[in-house]
Every structure is written in C-alpha cells, then in structure tokens.
Scaffold this motif. Structure first.
Motif, PDB file in Angstrom:
ATOM      1  N   ASP A 145      55.715  24.921  35.046  1.00 32.16           N
ATOM      2  CA  ASP A 145      54.832  24.731  36.085  1.00 32.16           C
ATOM      3  C   ASP A 145      55.241  23.690  37.022  1.00 32.16           C
ATOM      4  N   LYS A 146      54.906  23.327  38.128  1.00 31.49           N
ATOM      5  CA  LYS A 146      55.379  22.433  39.087  1.00 31.49           C
ATOM      6  C   LYS A 146      55.916  21.058  38.840  1.00 31.49           C
ATOM      7  N   LEU A 147      54.849  20.551  37.798  1.00 34.61           N
ATOM      8  CA  LEU A 147      55.069  19.293  37.363  1.00 34.61           C
ATOM      9  C   LEU A 147      56.199  19.163  36.291  1.00 34.61           C
ATOM     10  N   ASP A 148      56.338  19.983  35.478  1.00 29.71           N
ATOM     11  CA  ASP A 148      57.566  20.241  34.777  1.00 29.71           C
ATOM     12  C   ASP A 148      58.911  20.139  35.406  1.00 29.71           C
ATOM     13  N   LEU A 149      58.821  21.268  36.421  1.00 32.82           N
ATOM     14  CA  LEU A 149      60.061  21.454  37.157  1.00 32.82           C
ATOM     15  C   LEU A 149      60.393  20.113  37.959  1.00 32.82           C
ATOM     16  N   ALA A 150      59.473  19.435  38.549  1.00 31.31           N
ATOM     17  CA  ALA A 150      59.593  18.212  39.159  1.00 31.31           C
ATOM     18  C   ALA A 150      60.101  17.169  38.278  1.00 31.31           C
ATOM     19  N   ALA A 151      59.636  16.904  37.166  1.00 26.99           N
ATOM     20  CA  ALA A 151      60.249  15.860  36.044  1.00 26.99           C
ATOM     21  C   ALA A 151      61.469  16.155  35.646  1.00 26.99           C
ATOM     22  N   LEU A 152      61.712  17.396  35.303  1.00 24.33           N
ATOM     23  CA  LEU A 152      63.334  17.864  34.984  1.00 24.33           C
ATOM     24  C   LEU A 152      64.321  17.524  36.068  1.00 24.33           C
ATOM     25  N   LEU A 153      63.855  17.700  37.285  1.00 21.82           N
ATOM     26  CA  LEU A 153      64.792  17.553  38.437  1.00 21.82           C
ATOM     27  C   LEU A 153      64.883  15.858  38.457  1.00 21.82           C
TER      28      LEU A 153
END
Length: 215
Positions: free
Chosen positions: A8-16
């Motif tokens: 999801d977008k939150l996980d993608l943002a957190a990992l980046l």
C-alpha cells in the motif's frame, strides 16, 4: 515460485524513506565522529584528519541528498519536466568515486519527470551489478520522447544480483519481504511501468547491459 508484490502507499513511502536514510546515515555518522575528534584531540595531525573527514563526508551526504531529491522526491509539480543536465550532475555526485566512473552520452534536454526518475533509479540498479566498482555508461536507445536508455556496466565480479529481475517486474520470491534495499529495484519497476517502458538485463563476461525500451 514468484508472487506479485502488493504494497500500500504508506508502506511504499515508509520503505523509500528508509532507503534514503540508509544512504545518508553513514556520511552523517562520519561527520559526527569527526566533530568528536575535534573536541577531544589536541594533536594537530588528528585535528587535520578530522577536518578532512568532515569535509569529505559533508560533500558525500549532500550529493546523496541531491540525488535522492530527484530520484525519489517530487521534484516539482505533477507533469513537470527535469533538465537531464541536472540529472547528470546529481548522478555523478552520487556514483563517481575512486572505484566507479560514469560515462554520460545523453543529450541535454527537458524530459518528463518520471522518465528522468526512472533513469536515475536505473543507475542505482547498474551500480548493484558491479559490487567492486568499475565503469558505467549510459546512452540513448532510440531518440525523442519515445526513446529509452541503454546502460552498460563493466567491472570485476560483475553480476545480475539474485531476485533483481523479479523485483523489477514487481515480483518477489515466495515468502520474501521487501526491505530498504529491495524497495529500490521494486520502485524502479514501478516507474518503468508508469512510463510505459520495459527493462531487460543481459550478463556476458564482466559486462552487464540494461536495455530500456517501450514495452
């Protein structure tokens, strides 16, 4: 067996964000160490060493942050274009050192934001194919807005890292999970699909070729 990655977008943002922090924590830590030496040492030689360490690490941290701003950041409003000359500048600051050189053979143009972001992320992918350093070259594959890129690397112990092709395709090995290292090739694949490009890799001898063309 491979499975599709579903973030999801939150996980993608957190990992980046984790990826960017991973890239800058080392030079920032070196700056802190250098400052501690300046505070605790009276030896002029040690103070000179500490100042050199601080200066080198500050330049490295700045280069990595400037690269991350274009490669991962918004870099302007939606639909914005980026000067490929600016992309070359941040790429050289991020990649070139005493082990790795970059040959840039792209014309200076204003290109769509996500296409430039794709190129910068592909350069990071390229560095992973020459773990002991070497040469990286980038040139056009076709011309104009529809053209893609050809990246070539050459170096000792060159390779295509395990799972790289799957991550670029949006897949992970069964039971695998994404971390701050794996998120970068996954994000590169997202950019490629968003811009309508396909990515293929080939390894021969001490050279790896990354070909980017309309999918």
């Amino acid at each position: 067996m491979t499975t599709a990655i579903d973030l999801d977008k939150l996980d993608l943002a957190a990992l980046l964000c984790s990826r960017v922090c991973h890239d800058v924590i080392s030079p920032v830590g070196a700056i802190v160490n250098g400052l501690e030496v300046l505070e605790d040492e009276d030896d002029p030689a040690m103070k000179s060493f500490a100042l050199d360490l601080i200066a080198k690490s500050a330049r490295q941290a700045s280069a990595r942050l400037q690269f991350a701003r274009l490669a991962f950041g918004a870099a302007g409003s939606a639909g914005a274009q980026i000067d490929t000359g600016d992309a070359e500048k941040v790429a050289r600051g991020f990649i070139e050192d005493d082990r790795t050189s970059l040959t840039w053979q792209l014309p200076r143009v204003l290109a769509p934001k996500n296409k430039v972001k794709l190129l910068l992320n592909l350069l990071v992918v390229a560095t992973s194919t020459i773990p002991r350093g070497g040469r990286i070259g980038v040139e056009e594959n076709g011309t104009g807005e529809e053209g893609g890129f050809r990246l070539s690397t050459q170096g000792s112990h060159s390779r295509i890292p395990p799972h790289l092709v799957a991550l670029l395709a949006g897949q992970a090995q069964e039971g695998g999970s994404l971390d701050a290292h794996a998120i970068q090739p996954h994000y590169t694949g997202l950019l490629a699909r968003a811009t309508g490009y396909g990515i293929s890799l080939a390894h021969e001898g001490d050279a790896v070729t990354i070909l980017v063309a309309r999918g």
